[in-house]
Design an enzyme around this catalytic site. Structure first.
Site, mmCIF file in Angstrom:
data_model
loop_
_atom_site.group_PDB
_atom_site.id
_atom_site.type_symbol
_atom_site.label_atom_id
_atom_site.label_comp_id
_atom_site.label_asym_id
_atom_site.label_seq_id
_atom_site.Cartn_x
_atom_site.Cartn_y
_atom_site.Cartn_z
ATOM 1 N N LYS A 51 0.835 -1.207 0.000
ATOM 2 C CA LYS A 51 0.000 0.000 0.000
ATOM 3 C C LYS A 51 0.869 1.256 0.000
ATOM 4 O O LYS A 51 0.617 2.218 -0.728
ATOM 5 C CB LYS A 51 -0.939 -0.015 1.219
ATOM 6 N N GLN A 95 -4.761 -1.335 9.583
ATOM 7 C CA GLN A 95 -4.598 -2.666 8.987
ATOM 8 C C GLN A 95 -5.153 -3.731 9.936
ATOM 9 O O GLN A 95 -4.824 -3.756 11.118
ATOM 10 C CB GLN A 95 -3.110 -2.916 8.675
ATOM 11 N N ASP A 118 -11.256 3.052 4.195
ATOM 12 C CA ASP A 118 -11.554 1.616 4.110
ATOM 13 C C ASP A 118 -13.067 1.364 4.109
ATOM 14 O O ASP A 118 -13.512 0.247 3.835
ATOM 15 C CB ASP A 118 -10.965 0.889 5.329
HETATM 16 N N1 GUN Z 1 -6.826 -6.767 6.228
HETATM 17 C C1 GUN Z 1 -7.176 -7.569 5.200
HETATM 18 N N2 GUN Z 1 -7.802 -6.860 4.236
HETATM 19 C C2 GUN Z 1 -7.853 -5.581 4.676
HETATM 20 C C3 GUN Z 1 -8.386 -4.372 4.126
HETATM 21 O O1 GUN Z 1 -8.949 -4.323 3.035
HETATM 22 N N3 GUN Z 1 -8.220 -3.260 4.881
HETATM 23 C C4 GUN Z 1 -7.597 -3.294 6.091
HETATM 24 N N4 GUN Z 1 -7.506 -2.159 6.761
HETATM 25 N N5 GUN Z 1 -7.118 -4.383 6.633
HETATM 26 C C5 GUN Z 1 -7.232 -5.519 5.917
#
Ligand code: GUN
Length: 280
Positions: A51, A95, A118
């Site tokens: 990311k 995350q 998100d």
């Molecule tokens: N952990 C697994 N997929 C995701 C996601 O799309 N966003 C976040 N913040 N954590 C994750």
């Protein structure tokens, strides 16, 4: 059978994001994303690095808050509140998963809805279910964009989602309903999974179980979206669908890697730009 190439589409989206950000930066505006990672789960660290790299490529300013697994909930909340107030930060991403002593729902509700790139805040979850403009969770949004790119309209399709998580299955259900599909959602307590999957014109699987979906569970000519990412001991990445046996039966299928994964990151970039534009 045609491959739904998420990597190729994500590159197109990234190039567009780069152009959009260049225009914003010429006006003195730089989109900013804060990422919080807690503990040392290797997969989460890999995702966060991807990311951050994507942000750098397109010109989003990003800051990373790494916290130890034994950090207190109050300290995390304090950090998020600081970022809620920081005018250089447009988006905040926590995350997941969080360590077991942390109340994930409480943490996700601390991120203000306007910076919730998100789409996990209850306010944004509610807006999605009402088909109002909002931040949509990146993975299901990436699936919708991939379908759109290949001119697959979910309207009237019998769709089956395997996995009812808050971050994938449930928002996927809302997006498909909003697109006029018939939606069947299966989970760990579903009695006969095969009876559901076999009926689906569009089958979307995201549970994290290698080879859960075998050839006998899939309708001829189905469209298959595999959201699972499982790392085998050999280091190889595979999805939840037995690709080799299922692929010949379907009309479209996403590969793993190179399907939904890159789309998730591309949607995060778009959501961050959207948060910046909303601020202006
Ligand atoms: N952990 C697994 N997929 C995701 C996601 O799309 N966003 C976040 N913040 N954590 C994750």
């Amino acid at each position: 059978m045609q491959i739904l190439d998420g990597r190729a589409l994500s590159l197109k989206i990234k190039n567009k994001a780069k152009e959009d950000i260049k225009i914003l930066r010429e006006k003195g505006i730089t989109p900013g994303l804060a990422v919080v990672i807690i503990g040392d789960d290797p997969a989460s660290h890999t995702y966060v690095r991807m990311k951050e790299k994507a942000c750098e490529e397109v010109g989003i300013y990003s800051i990373l808050h790494k916290m130890p697994a034994d950090i207190s909930q109050d300290k995390i909340i304090e950090t998020i509140e600081m970022m809620n107030k920081n005018p250089n930060i447009d988006g905040i991403l926590i995350q997941l998963p969080l360590p077991s002593h942390i109340d994930t729902r409480k943490i996700l509700q601390t991120v203000i809805a306007a910076k919730d790139v998100d789409g996990f805040h209850p306010f944004n979850v509610g807006k999605l279910s009402l088909k109002l403009d909002t931040f949509t969770p990146c993975t299901p949004l990436g699936v919708m964009r991939l379908l759109e790119e290949y001119k697959i309209d979910p309207k009237g399709l019998d769709t089956c989602i395997v996995g009812a998580s808050d971050i994938v299955g449930k928002p996927m259900m809302n997006l498909l309903l909003n697109a006029d599909a018939t939606v069947d959602i299966c989970h760990i307590h579903t009695k006969s999974l095969k009876e559901h999957t076999k009926r689906a014109d569009l089958l979307i699987v995201g549970v994290g179980k290698p080879d859960l979906i075998t050839e006998d569970m899939v309708k001829d000519g189905a469209i298959i979206i595999d959201i699972g990412i499982n790392r085998l001991e050999s280091g190889k990445l595979i999805g939840d669908v037995s690709y080799e046996e299922v692929a010949p039966k379907c009309s479209f299928i996403t590969p793993v890697p190179g399907g939904v994964g890159p789309m998730t990151i591309a949607m995060l970039l778009e959501n961050t730009i959207k948060a910046t534009r909303n601020r202006l």
